[in-house]
Design a protein around this motif. Structure first.
Motif, PDB file in Angstrom:
ATOM      1  N   ASP A 152       0.828  -1.346   0.091  1.00 29.41           N
ATOM      2  CA  ASP A 152      -0.009   0.028   0.046  1.00 29.41           C
ATOM      3  C   ASP A 152       0.901   1.141  -0.066  1.00 29.41           C
ATOM      4  O   ASP A 152       0.675   2.282  -0.765  1.00 29.41           O
ATOM      5  CB  ASP A 152      -0.960   0.093   1.328  1.00 29.41           C
ATOM      6  N   TYR A 153       1.925   1.281   0.749  1.00 30.01           N
ATOM      7  CA  TYR A 153       2.827   2.520   0.884  1.00 30.01           C
ATOM      8  C   TYR A 153       3.451   2.627  -0.469  1.00 30.01           C
ATOM      9  O   TYR A 153       3.671   3.839  -1.002  1.00 30.01           O
ATOM     10  CB  TYR A 153       3.843   2.027   1.985  1.00 30.01           C
ATOM     11  N   ALA A 154       4.025   1.624  -1.034  1.00 34.70           N
ATOM     12  CA  ALA A 154       4.584   1.807  -2.604  1.00 34.70           C
ATOM     13  C   ALA A 154       3.552   2.345  -3.389  1.00 34.70           C
ATOM     14  O   ALA A 154       4.162   3.162  -4.484  1.00 34.70           O
ATOM     15  CB  ALA A 154       4.942   0.464  -3.220  1.00 34.70           C
ATOM     16  N   THR A 155       2.146   1.876  -3.384  1.00 33.24           N
ATOM     17  CA  THR A 155       1.304   2.617  -4.283  1.00 33.24           C
ATOM     18  C   THR A 155       0.943   4.213  -3.908  1.00 33.24           C
ATOM     19  O   THR A 155       0.821   4.838  -4.837  1.00 33.24           O
ATOM     20  CB  THR A 155      -0.171   1.732  -4.031  1.00 33.24           C
ATOM     21  N   GLN A 156       1.138   4.251  -2.596  1.00 37.48           N
ATOM     22  CA  GLN A 156       0.630   5.690  -2.375  1.00 37.48           C
ATOM     23  C   GLN A 156       1.955   6.676  -2.678  1.00 37.48           C
ATOM     24  O   GLN A 156       1.709   8.069  -2.680  1.00 37.48           O
ATOM     25  CB  GLN A 156       0.279   5.790  -0.818  1.00 37.48           C
ATOM     26  N   ILE A 157       3.329   6.276  -2.540  1.00 32.93           N
ATOM     27  CA  ILE A 157       4.235   7.187  -2.369  1.00 32.93           C
ATOM     28  C   ILE A 157       4.384   7.895  -3.553  1.00 32.93           C
ATOM     29  O   ILE A 157       4.553   9.457  -3.543  1.00 32.93           O
ATOM     30  CB  ILE A 157       5.846   6.428  -2.303  1.00 32.93           C
ATOM     31  N   PRO A 158       4.392   7.725  -5.040  1.00 33.13           N
ATOM     32  CA  PRO A 158       3.998   8.553  -6.138  1.00 33.13           C
ATOM     33  C   PRO A 158       2.981   9.483  -5.911  1.00 33.13           C
ATOM     34  O   PRO A 158       2.848  10.652  -6.538  1.00 33.13           O
ATOM     35  CB  PRO A 158       3.918   7.764  -7.102  1.00 33.13           C
TER      36      PRO A 158
ATOM     37  N   ILE B 159      11.353   2.891   0.623  1.00 35.08           N
ATOM     38  CA  ILE B 159      11.900   3.045  -0.958  1.00 35.08           C
ATOM     39  C   ILE B 159      13.295   2.110  -1.050  1.00 35.08           C
ATOM     40  O   ILE B 159      13.169   1.461  -1.729  1.00 35.08           O
ATOM     41  CB  ILE B 159      12.273   4.449  -1.166  1.00 35.08           C
ATOM     42  N   ALA B 160      14.190   2.363  -0.148  1.00 36.66           N
ATOM     43  CA  ALA B 160      15.364   1.513  -0.260  1.00 36.66           C
ATOM     44  C   ALA B 160      15.324   0.186  -0.085  1.00 36.66           C
ATOM     45  O   ALA B 160      15.731  -0.812  -0.745  1.00 36.66           O
ATOM     46  CB  ALA B 160      16.411   2.113   0.834  1.00 36.66           C
ATOM     47  N   HIS B 161      14.297  -0.185   0.827  1.00 35.74           N
ATOM     48  CA  HIS B 161      13.762  -1.812   1.060  1.00 35.74           C
ATOM     49  C   HIS B 161      13.310  -2.139  -0.148  1.00 35.74           C
ATOM     50  O   HIS B 161      13.649  -3.543  -0.561  1.00 35.74           O
ATOM     51  CB  HIS B 161      13.096  -1.993   2.408  1.00 35.74           C
ATOM     52  N   LEU B 162      12.479  -1.577  -0.732  1.00 36.05           N
ATOM     53  CA  LEU B 162      11.898  -2.092  -1.910  1.00 36.05           C
ATOM     54  C   LEU B 162      12.824  -2.394  -3.076  1.00 36.05           C
ATOM     55  O   LEU B 162      12.613  -3.365  -3.876  1.00 36.05           O
ATOM     56  CB  LEU B 162      10.480  -1.047  -2.351  1.00 36.05           C
ATOM     57  N   LEU B 163      13.840  -1.522  -3.274  1.00 38.60           N
ATOM     58  CA  LEU B 163      14.792  -1.541  -4.276  1.00 38.60           C
ATOM     59  C   LEU B 163      15.490  -2.787  -4.079  1.00 38.60           C
ATOM     60  O   LEU B 163      15.991  -3.434  -4.749  1.00 38.60           O
ATOM     61  CB  LEU B 163      15.559  -0.376  -4.259  1.00 38.60           C
ATOM     62  N   TYR B 164      15.810  -2.951  -2.636  1.00 47.31           N
ATOM     63  CA  TYR B 164      16.638  -4.270  -2.279  1.00 47.31           C
ATOM     64  C   TYR B 164      15.740  -5.298  -2.574  1.00 47.31           C
ATOM     65  O   TYR B 164      16.350  -6.361  -3.363  1.00 47.31           O
ATOM     66  CB  TYR B 164      16.908  -4.425  -0.861  1.00 47.31           C
TER      67      TYR B 164
ATOM     68  N   LYS C 173       6.730   0.829  -9.032  1.00 49.42           N
ATOM     69  CA  LYS C 173       5.399   1.774  -8.606  1.00 49.42           C
ATOM     70  C   LYS C 173       5.786   3.112  -8.677  1.00 49.42           C
ATOM     71  O   LYS C 173       5.135   3.873  -8.696  1.00 49.42           O
ATOM     72  CB  LYS C 173       4.679   1.240  -7.472  1.00 49.42           C
ATOM     73  N   LEU C 174       6.952   3.190  -8.119  1.00 51.04           N
ATOM     74  CA  LEU C 174       7.668   4.636  -8.045  1.00 51.04           C
ATOM     75  C   LEU C 174       8.222   5.111  -9.141  1.00 51.04           C
ATOM     76  O   LEU C 174       8.554   6.364  -9.045  1.00 51.04           O
ATOM     77  CB  LEU C 174       8.555   4.425  -6.810  1.00 51.04           C
ATOM     78  N   GLU C 175       8.087   4.439 -10.217  1.00 55.56           N
ATOM     79  CA  GLU C 175       8.742   5.078 -11.477  1.00 55.56           C
ATOM     80  C   GLU C 175       8.102   6.551 -11.777  1.00 55.56           C
ATOM     81  O   GLU C 175       8.935   7.472 -12.135  1.00 55.56           O
ATOM     82  CB  GLU C 175       8.423   4.298 -12.665  1.00 55.56           C
ATOM     83  N   PRO C 176       6.951   6.941 -11.383  1.00 48.64           N
ATOM     84  CA  PRO C 176       6.731   8.402 -11.816  1.00 48.64           C
ATOM     85  C   PRO C 176       7.551   9.553 -11.279  1.00 48.64           C
ATOM     86  O   PRO C 176       7.619  10.494 -11.669  1.00 48.64           O
ATOM     87  CB  PRO C 176       5.260   8.519 -11.471  1.00 48.64           C
ATOM     88  N   ILE C 177       7.943   9.146 -10.021  1.00 49.71           N
ATOM     89  CA  ILE C 177       8.828  10.260  -9.302  1.00 49.71           C
ATOM     90  C   ILE C 177      10.332   9.825  -9.340  1.00 49.71           C
ATOM     91  O   ILE C 177      11.009  10.625  -8.613  1.00 49.71           O
ATOM     92  CB  ILE C 177       8.284  10.375  -8.090  1.00 49.71           C
ATOM     93  N   LEU C 178      10.735   8.768  -9.689  1.00 54.92           N
ATOM     94  CA  LEU C 178      12.136   8.452 -10.004  1.00 54.92           C
ATOM     95  C   LEU C 178      12.811   9.465 -10.918  1.00 54.92           C
ATOM     96  O   LEU C 178      12.418  10.084 -12.003  1.00 54.92           O
ATOM     97  CB  LEU C 178      12.353   7.156 -10.711  1.00 54.92           C
ATOM     98  N   LEU C 179      14.098   9.968 -10.344  1.00 51.37           N
ATOM     99  CA  LEU C 179      15.171  10.900 -11.099  1.00 51.37           C
ATOM    100  C   LEU C 179      15.832   9.725 -12.275  1.00 51.37           C
ATOM    101  O   LEU C 179      17.124   9.581 -11.903  1.00 51.37           O
ATOM    102  CB  LEU C 179      15.924  11.713 -10.241  1.00 51.37           C
TER     103      LEU C 179
END
Length: 248
Positions: free
Chosen positions: A88-94, A203-208, A228-234
């Motif tokens: 749920d957190y991953a979905t909401q972050i962006p 975020i760091a853990h999801l990347l791991y 799911k974080l793609e919209p805000i990735l630099l």
């Protein structure tokens, strides 16, 4: 002013019990958006409380949601629901951080047998943040970290303000590009007192989990949540990676 909230995954040391990786994730937040994001985080935490019974004041610590350590209150929530909190957190972050940017550094320790992994990863992150401040935000920034080697990081940042060798795109060799848009030394912030630090921990853990998927967790689909974080990735942080993850 822009804030860079940073947390890590893995161990930068080199010993028999060290992790195979060292990850730094940084969340870039504008001063103008900070209050908006805080209110959205509070709303999200209220929804998590209603849905799963997780106290709003209890720290969200990604690795412990999967395997409980010191946060015994997690025992009141089933493992599947604890993982659902991460999803749920991953979905909401962006959505929460709609105008923010995320910078990610992911280094495999075995690829750098003779390098200081901590210094290498942090140099890459600070360089990308400084470049973002200069070229896109046209602003100054500060770095806010959870528990880390604060003295070593402070000395590294001070060094990079004077000497930061950067490869040239036009000639052979490198040129000096001091990191001078980042103000002050890094500030330490206890993660259990900051929803922003808790967010970069996730975020760091999801990347791991994306980079090193574990067989027993594949049934939960954790390795797919980072995307799911793609919209805000630099993505400009690395031209060689589709998601902008800096790997070298």
């Amino acid at each position: 002013m822009h804030f860079l909230y940073v947390d890590e995954s893995g161990d930068p040391g080199k010993h028999k019990h060290s992790s195979p990786h060292f990850i730094l994730s940084g969340l870039v937040v504008s001063q103008e958006d900070w209050s908006i994001y805080l209110e959205r985080l509070k709303t999200f935490r209220k929804s998590i409380y209603k849905k799963y019974g997780l106290n709003q004041r209890l720290e969200i610590h990604a690795s412990e949601l999967i395997r409980i350590g010191s946060l015994k209150e997690y025992q009141k929530i089933t493992k599947s629901n604890r993982i659902n909190i991460l999803k749920d957190y991953a979905t909401q972050i962006p959505i929460i951080f709609s105008n923010a940017k995320v910078i990610n550094i992911c280094l495999k320790i075995e690829d750098y047998p003779d390098r200081d992994i901590f210094a290498l990863a942090w140099s890459r992150l600070l360089q990308r943040f400084d470049t973002y401040l200069k070229k896109e935000a046209k602003d100054k920034g500060v770095v806010i970290v959870d528990d880390t080697d604060s003295i070593k990081l402070q000395n590294l940042q001070r060094k990079l303000r004077i000497y930061n060798p950067t490869p040239s795109h036009f000639t052979e060799g490198s040129y000096n590009a001091p990191i001078n848009n980042i103000l002050e030394d890094p500030f330490s912030r206890n993660s259990n007192q900051s929803y922003f630090i808790q967010t970069v921990d996730v975020i760091a853990h999801l990347l791991y989990r994306k980079e090193f998927p574990k067989g027993s967790l594949k049934k939960f689909g954790l390795e797919y949540q980072f995307n799911k974080l793609e919209p805000i990735l630099l993505k400009k942080a690395s031209k060689s990676d589709d998601l902008g993850i800096v790997r070298a």
